[in-house]
Design a protein around this motif. Structure first.
Motif, PDB file in Angstrom:
ATOM      1  N   SER A  15       0.747  -1.188  -0.004  1.00  0.00           N
ATOM      2  CA  SER A  15       0.125  -0.028  -0.072  1.00  0.00           C
ATOM      3  C   SER A  15       0.996   1.341  -0.168  1.00  0.00           C
ATOM      4  O   SER A  15       1.673   1.573   0.852  1.00  0.00           O
ATOM      5  CB  SER A  15      -0.899   0.056   1.312  1.00  0.00           C
ATOM      6  OG  SER A  15      -1.540   1.093   1.277  1.00  0.00           O
ATOM      7  N   GLU A  17      -0.107   4.037   0.648  1.00  0.00           N
ATOM      8  CA  GLU A  17      -0.344   5.010   2.015  1.00  0.00           C
ATOM      9  C   GLU A  17       0.331   4.422   3.111  1.00  0.00           C
ATOM     10  O   GLU A  17       0.942   5.075   4.008  1.00  0.00           O
ATOM     11  CB  GLU A  17      -1.787   4.869   2.403  1.00  0.00           C
ATOM     12  CG  GLU A  17      -2.347   5.775   3.392  1.00  0.00           C
ATOM     13  CD  GLU A  17      -3.759   5.934   3.697  1.00  0.00           C
ATOM     14  OE1 GLU A  17      -4.076   6.114   5.035  1.00  0.00           O
ATOM     15  OE2 GLU A  17      -4.747   5.715   2.807  1.00  0.00           O
ATOM     16  N   ARG A  18       0.549   3.130   3.312  1.00  0.00           N
ATOM     17  CA  ARG A  18       1.117   2.407   4.476  1.00  0.00           C
ATOM     18  C   ARG A  18       2.719   2.756   4.374  1.00  0.00           C
ATOM     19  O   ARG A  18       3.556   2.997   5.277  1.00  0.00           O
ATOM     20  CB  ARG A  18       1.380   1.030   4.493  1.00  0.00           C
ATOM     21  CG  ARG A  18      -0.333   0.556   4.959  1.00  0.00           C
ATOM     22  CD  ARG A  18      -0.174  -1.118   5.098  1.00  0.00           C
ATOM     23  NE  ARG A  18      -1.393  -1.330   5.482  1.00  0.00           N
ATOM     24  CZ  ARG A  18      -1.914  -2.767   5.536  1.00  0.00           C
ATOM     25  NH1 ARG A  18      -1.148  -3.529   5.254  1.00  0.00           N
ATOM     26  NH2 ARG A  18      -3.179  -2.979   5.830  1.00  0.00           N
ATOM     27  N   LEU A  20       4.004   5.637   2.871  1.00  0.00           N
ATOM     28  CA  LEU A  20       4.037   6.955   3.389  1.00  0.00           C
ATOM     29  C   LEU A  20       3.967   7.118   4.822  1.00  0.00           C
ATOM     30  O   LEU A  20       4.710   7.905   5.443  1.00  0.00           O
ATOM     31  CB  LEU A  20       3.026   7.856   2.806  1.00  0.00           C
ATOM     32  CG  LEU A  20       2.793   9.281   3.022  1.00  0.00           C
ATOM     33  CD1 LEU A  20       4.149   9.983   2.414  1.00  0.00           C
ATOM     34  CD2 LEU A  20       1.617   9.787   2.343  1.00  0.00           C
TER      35      LEU A  20
END
Length: 86
Positions: A15, A17-18, A20
């Motif tokens: 992911s 987002e993970r 980041l």
């Protein structure tokens, strides 16, 4: 120093987002170390915060089930940042 870009294997592909989030945490971790906070203290505080958040979001049983899976994942090298993935 904590370097999130090396050896993350599945995590960094799972992911954006993970990834980041991990970069933000690495930055905070490195700043804390520069301020003299010991690595062990950072690790314990991070585990507590992570587990408390997982319990809040998913409940006691789901968090306990996740933690129960960790020994095998740790032993297989999934959390070893020094391990070279091929």
């Amino acid at each position: 120093m904590f370097a999130p870009a090396s050896g993350l294997g599945v995590f960094d592909r799972e992911s954006g987002e993970r990834q980041l989030a991990l970069e933000y945490l690495a930055e905070a971790w490195n700043e804390a170390e520069e301020d003299g906070v010991q690595t062990g203290s950072l690790a314990h505080a991070s585990l507590f915060a992570a587990l408390a958040t997982l319990v809040k979001l998913h409940g006691d049983e789901a968090a306990a089930d996740l933690v129960a899976m960790l020994p095998d994942r740790i032993r297989s090298g999934e959390y070893n940042l020094d391990k070279i993935l091929q």
